[in-house]
Each structure stands twice: as C-alpha cells, then as structure tokens.
Design a protein around this motif. Structure first.
Motif, PDB file in Angstrom:
ATOM      1  N   SER A 150      74.247  76.258   3.807  1.00 24.03           N
ATOM      2  CA  SER A 150      73.938  76.521   5.215  1.00 24.03           C
ATOM      3  C   SER A 150      72.442  76.680   5.446  1.00 24.03           C
ATOM      4  O   SER A 150      72.019  76.997   6.557  1.00 24.03           O
ATOM      5  CB  SER A 150      74.676  77.783   5.685  1.00 24.03           C
ATOM      6  OG  SER A 150      76.064  77.609   5.559  1.00 24.03           O
ATOM      7  N   ASN A 151      71.638  76.463   4.419  1.00 19.49           N
ATOM      8  CA  ASN A 151      70.183  76.610   4.517  1.00 19.49           C
ATOM      9  C   ASN A 151      69.492  75.300   4.865  1.00 19.49           C
ATOM     10  O   ASN A 151      68.437  74.994   4.332  1.00 19.49           O
ATOM     11  CB  ASN A 151      69.608  77.146   3.199  1.00 19.49           C
ATOM     12  CG  ASN A 151      69.731  78.641   3.090  1.00 19.49           C
ATOM     13  OD1 ASN A 151      70.163  79.307   4.015  1.00 19.49           O
ATOM     14  ND2 ASN A 151      69.361  79.174   1.951  1.00 19.49           N
ATOM     15  N   HIS A 166      67.226  73.948   6.811  1.00 21.06           N
ATOM     16  CA  HIS A 166      66.194  74.561   7.632  1.00 21.06           C
ATOM     17  C   HIS A 166      64.868  73.861   7.324  1.00 21.06           C
ATOM     18  O   HIS A 166      64.562  73.624   6.151  1.00 21.06           O
ATOM     19  CB  HIS A 166      66.115  76.055   7.263  1.00 21.06           C
ATOM     20  CG  HIS A 166      65.294  76.881   8.178  1.00 21.06           C
ATOM     21  ND1 HIS A 166      63.927  76.759   8.276  1.00 21.06           N
ATOM     22  CD2 HIS A 166      65.647  77.852   9.042  1.00 21.06           C
ATOM     23  CE1 HIS A 166      63.473  77.635   9.147  1.00 21.06           C
ATOM     24  NE2 HIS A 166      64.499  78.306   9.631  1.00 21.06           N
ATOM     25  N   GLN A 175      75.164  75.552  10.724  1.00 19.99           N
ATOM     26  CA  GLN A 175      75.363  76.924  10.252  1.00 19.99           C
ATOM     27  C   GLN A 175      76.606  77.578  10.864  1.00 19.99           C
ATOM     28  O   GLN A 175      76.839  78.767  10.703  1.00 19.99           O
ATOM     29  CB  GLN A 175      74.114  77.785  10.488  1.00 19.99           C
ATOM     30  CG  GLN A 175      72.897  77.244   9.771  1.00 19.99           C
ATOM     31  CD  GLN A 175      71.666  78.085   9.954  1.00 19.99           C
ATOM     32  OE1 GLN A 175      71.377  78.600  11.045  1.00 19.99           O
ATOM     33  NE2 GLN A 175      70.912  78.235   8.878  1.00 19.99           N
ATOM     34  N   ARG A 222      78.685  81.166   9.806  1.00 21.77           N
ATOM     35  CA  ARG A 222      78.966  82.205  10.809  1.00 21.77           C
ATOM     36  C   ARG A 222      80.467  82.524  10.863  1.00 21.77           C
ATOM     37  O   ARG A 222      80.848  83.685  11.004  1.00 21.77           O
ATOM     38  CB  ARG A 222      78.456  81.780  12.177  1.00 21.77           C
ATOM     39  CG  ARG A 222      76.938  81.746  12.246  1.00 21.77           C
ATOM     40  CD  ARG A 222      76.438  81.382  13.646  1.00 21.77           C
ATOM     41  NE  ARG A 222      75.052  80.998  13.646  1.00 21.77           N
ATOM     42  CZ  ARG A 222      74.022  81.820  13.505  1.00 21.77           C
ATOM     43  NH1 ARG A 222      74.222  83.102  13.319  1.00 21.77           N
ATOM     44  NH2 ARG A 222      72.782  81.359  13.529  1.00 21.77           N
ATOM     45  N   TRP A 224      68.712  81.591   8.699  1.00 14.69           N
ATOM     46  CA  TRP A 224      69.234  81.291  10.030  1.00 14.69           C
ATOM     47  C   TRP A 224      68.170  80.624  10.887  1.00 14.69           C
ATOM     48  O   TRP A 224      67.010  81.011  10.863  1.00 14.69           O
ATOM     49  CB  TRP A 224      69.734  82.566  10.704  1.00 14.69           C
ATOM     50  CG  TRP A 224      70.777  83.258   9.906  1.00 14.69           C
ATOM     51  CD1 TRP A 224      70.658  84.438   9.248  1.00 14.69           C
ATOM     52  CD2 TRP A 224      72.125  82.821   9.665  1.00 14.69           C
ATOM     53  NE1 TRP A 224      71.832  84.751   8.606  1.00 14.69           N
ATOM     54  CE2 TRP A 224      72.739  83.783   8.853  1.00 14.69           C
ATOM     55  CE3 TRP A 224      72.849  81.696  10.068  1.00 14.69           C
ATOM     56  CZ2 TRP A 224      74.074  83.658   8.425  1.00 14.69           C
ATOM     57  CZ3 TRP A 224      74.163  81.567   9.640  1.00 14.69           C
ATOM     58  CH2 TRP A 224      74.769  82.549   8.844  1.00 14.69           C
ATOM     59  N   ARG A 225      68.596  79.657  11.645  1.00 16.18           N
ATOM     60  CA  ARG A 225      67.662  78.933  12.520  1.00 16.18           C
ATOM     61  C   ARG A 225      67.596  79.514  13.923  1.00 16.18           C
ATOM     62  O   ARG A 225      66.719  79.186  14.674  1.00 16.18           O
ATOM     63  CB  ARG A 225      68.048  77.450  12.582  1.00 16.18           C
ATOM     64  CG  ARG A 225      67.670  76.748  11.310  1.00 16.18           C
ATOM     65  CD  ARG A 225      67.980  75.298  11.355  1.00 16.18           C
ATOM     66  NE  ARG A 225      69.417  75.139  11.133  1.00 16.18           N
ATOM     67  CZ  ARG A 225      70.141  74.210  11.674  1.00 16.18           C
ATOM     68  NH1 ARG A 225      69.611  73.335  12.477  1.00 16.18           N
ATOM     69  NH2 ARG A 225      71.425  74.130  11.420  1.00 16.18           N
ATOM     70  N   ARG A 226      68.528  80.312  14.292  1.00 16.72           N
ATOM     71  CA  ARG A 226      68.625  81.001  15.601  1.00 16.72           C
ATOM     72  C   ARG A 226      68.206  80.105  16.723  1.00 16.72           C
ATOM     73  O   ARG A 226      67.231  79.759  17.140  1.00 16.72           O
ATOM     74  CB  ARG A 226      67.860  82.287  15.627  1.00 16.72           C
ATOM     75  CG  ARG A 226      68.257  83.198  14.501  1.00 16.72           C
ATOM     76  CD  ARG A 226      68.988  84.416  14.982  1.00 16.72           C
ATOM     77  NE  ARG A 226      69.390  85.173  13.817  1.00 16.72           N
ATOM     78  CZ  ARG A 226      70.602  85.558  13.596  1.00 16.72           C
ATOM     79  NH1 ARG A 226      71.549  85.287  14.445  1.00 16.72           N
ATOM     80  NH2 ARG A 226      70.907  86.237  12.527  1.00 16.72           N
TER      81      ARG A 226
END
Length: 183
Positions: free
Chosen positions: A77-78, A80, A110, A114, A181-183
């Motif tokens: 999930s990274n 980024h 991601q 979550r 997390w990329r938010r």
C-alpha cells in the motif's frame, strides 16, 4: 523511521473482500486466494527495514505452509511518489530477488489497507478457510535478528490453524514503519 504498531482487530472478524493487481497488471480476487485451510495476508513494502528484515521469514513460511493448505498474499500500500523503491518495478525486483512465488499486489489507492485498518509494514493477518481472522500480530519476537528469535507467533498460529486448534488468546501487535498514507 517511525515505529508504528498494528491496530487490534477482534479474532473472528470477517476478512474484507478486495480485488487488486500485481505489478504485471494481472487481477486477483481475494476469495480466489485461499488455500484449503486459510489465507495469510501481509501488508508490506520494499523500503522499510522492518519489512526487509522479515521478508525472508515470510517467504519461508509461505513455502512451508502452502502444501499444508495456507496460501499467502502480500499487499503493498506504499505506492507513494516519495518512496520510489516501493513502486511496481521495485516490487518485481523484490519478487525476483527473494523468489517470491505468491501474489505481491499493488494497493495504489490504499483502499484495501484502510479496509483492513493496516498500519505498518509488515502487518500480517491470518484467516481461516471461512475468512474469519485467526491471528493478527507480529511474525516473531525479534524483527531484527532471526537467530535471536525465541517465539515464532505467526508460525505457531499457522500450525494451530492447520491442526484445527483454537487461536492463541495472547497476540502481540506487529510493528514496523508506518504505511505511507497519501491523504
């Protein structure tokens, strides 16, 4: 490097369904990944020192337990921009380097991390064949040095699942780098 611990998830929780692709763009459905006894889902990556120290242990566990009915899937999930080594090309290199013979999937939105409430790398979840959580915790008691491990909690949980023994009541959280997390 910030140390993060996994969030508690009640034993018996139902595994979230997902559909993800590997670095070669092949799609995998979560329900199709199970072995006859269960599925080990591990959120991990390529750059984290905690994940890198434990990758060989995960590969060995997957190899040991696949013939015993537990399949394995790794999820990254990274994805980024600040961590280019975690990009799909890096995943392909990691698969070749470690001879990974189980799916290593890209969670570029991601969303799957979550759904699982995954927090760190590595973050292992072991599910029984019905998709109920059997174990969620650390791989063992010494992430840094495999030679100093005295408790192999994940291996013990996998063995218990195969033998039809109840899960351990005492499950220690996993720990590692935070998911980026990329938010």
């Amino acid at each position: 490097m910030t140390l993060v611990y996994s969030q508690d998830m009640p034993i018996g929780s139902k595994m979230p369904s997902f559909r993800l692709k590997d670095p070669d763009n092949r799609a995998f459905e979560s329900g199709d990944l199970f072995g006859g006894k269960g599925l080990l889902v591990v959120f991990t990556c390529n750059h984290c020192p905690y994940a890198n120290a434990q990758w060989p242990r995960l590969v060995a566990l997957a190899e040991e337990f696949k013939p015993r009915g537990i399949h394995t899937v790794a999820i990254n999930s990274n994805i980024h921009p600040d961590y280019p080594e975690d990009a799909p090309a890096g995943m392909k290199s990691k698969m070749a380097e470690l001879h990974i013979d189980f799916p290593y999937l890209v969670d570029d939105t991601q969303e799957v991390a979550r759904l699982f409430a995954a927090q760190c790398t590595p973050d292992p979840y072991l599910f029984d064949k019905e998709g109920h959580l059997f174990y969620h915790g650390r791989i063992d008691d010494n992430w840094k040095n495999e030679k100093e491990v005295t408790r192999r909690e994940l291996r013990d949980a996998m063995d218990r699942l195969v033998r039809g023994v109840a899960p351990q009541a005492d499950q220690h959280p996993s720990m590692g780098c935070s998911i980026k997390w990329r938010r």
